[in-house]
Design a protein around this motif. Structure first.
Motif, PDB file in Angstrom:
ATOM      1  N   CYS A  18       0.828  -1.214   0.000  1.00 47.62           N
ATOM      2  CA  CYS A  18       0.000   0.000   0.000  1.00 47.62           C
ATOM      3  C   CYS A  18       0.853   1.251   0.000  1.00 47.62           C
ATOM      4  CB  CYS A  18      -0.945   0.008   1.199  1.00 47.62           C
ATOM      5  SG  CYS A  18      -2.239  -1.226   1.102  1.00 47.62           S
ATOM      6  N   LEU A  63      -6.239  12.874   5.500  1.00 48.55           N
ATOM      7  CA  LEU A  63      -5.052  12.287   4.888  1.00 48.55           C
ATOM      8  C   LEU A  63      -3.794  12.721   5.640  1.00 48.55           C
ATOM      9  CD1 LEU A  63      -4.080  10.480   2.601  1.00 48.55           C
ATOM     10  CD2 LEU A  63      -3.948  12.511   1.150  1.00 48.55           C
ATOM     11  N   ILE A  66      -3.474  10.562   8.652  1.00 49.84           N
ATOM     12  CA  ILE A  66      -2.916   9.245   8.319  1.00 49.84           C
ATOM     13  C   ILE A  66      -1.400   9.352   8.184  1.00 49.84           C
ATOM     14  CG2 ILE A  66      -2.815   7.467   6.526  1.00 49.84           C
ATOM     15  CD1 ILE A  66      -5.862   8.060   6.061  1.00 49.84           C
ATOM     16  N   VAL A  94      -8.976   5.824   7.981  1.00 53.14           N
ATOM     17  CA  VAL A  94      -9.196   5.379   6.600  1.00 53.14           C
ATOM     18  C   VAL A  94     -10.692   5.339   6.281  1.00 53.14           C
ATOM     19  CG1 VAL A  94      -8.919   3.442   4.990  1.00 53.14           C
ATOM     20  CG2 VAL A  94      -7.007   4.154   6.441  1.00 53.14           C
ATOM     21  N   ASP A  95     -11.506   4.846   7.192  1.00 56.17           N
ATOM     22  CA  ASP A  95     -12.959   4.838   6.972  1.00 56.17           C
ATOM     23  C   ASP A  95     -13.490   6.253   6.760  1.00 56.17           C
ATOM     24  OD1 ASP A  95     -13.192   2.096   7.118  1.00 56.17           O
ATOM     25  OD2 ASP A  95     -13.906   2.075   9.191  1.00 56.17           O
TER      26      ASP A  95
END
Length: 102
Positions: A18, A63, A66, A94-95
């Motif tokens: 990823c 983002l 993250i 992420v959800d």
């Protein structure tokens, strides 16, 4: 990060894939620190985000959150699996990002 993988080998493989796909797809946010600072995003909520808090953020801010997790744990001697993933914080981020992008 610099220690040999001691467990979760399948998860490390998925994350590695990823990670490269994110760079290849130009989904990586390089100015995440500035986004966090300008948005005055709470380090407490970044570390343990709630759905309610994430609902107030933009996709760019999520983002950045993250990316913040990736970098914070990179410098915490590889604690990323225990802190961000195993405790479910990365999944919440992420959800929220996926919900925002739909």
């Amino acid at each position: 990060m610099y220690q040999p993988n001691k467990g979760h080998h399948g998860l490390y493989d998925i994350l590695e894939t990823c990670f490269h796909e994110a760079y290849d797809s130009n989904v990586v946010i390089t100015d995440y620190g500035q986004v966090v600072e300008v948005g005055k995003l709470s380090a407490r909520y970044l570390a343990q985000p709630t759905k309610e808090w994430l609902d107030t953020l933009t996709a760019e801010q999520i983002l950045a959150g993250i990316a913040w997790h990736f970098r914070r744990d990179h410098f915490s001697e590889g604690s990323w699996i225990a802190d961000s993933v195993a405790d479910g914080h990365m999944a919440v981020l992420v959800d929220a990002l996926l919900d925002r992008c739909r």
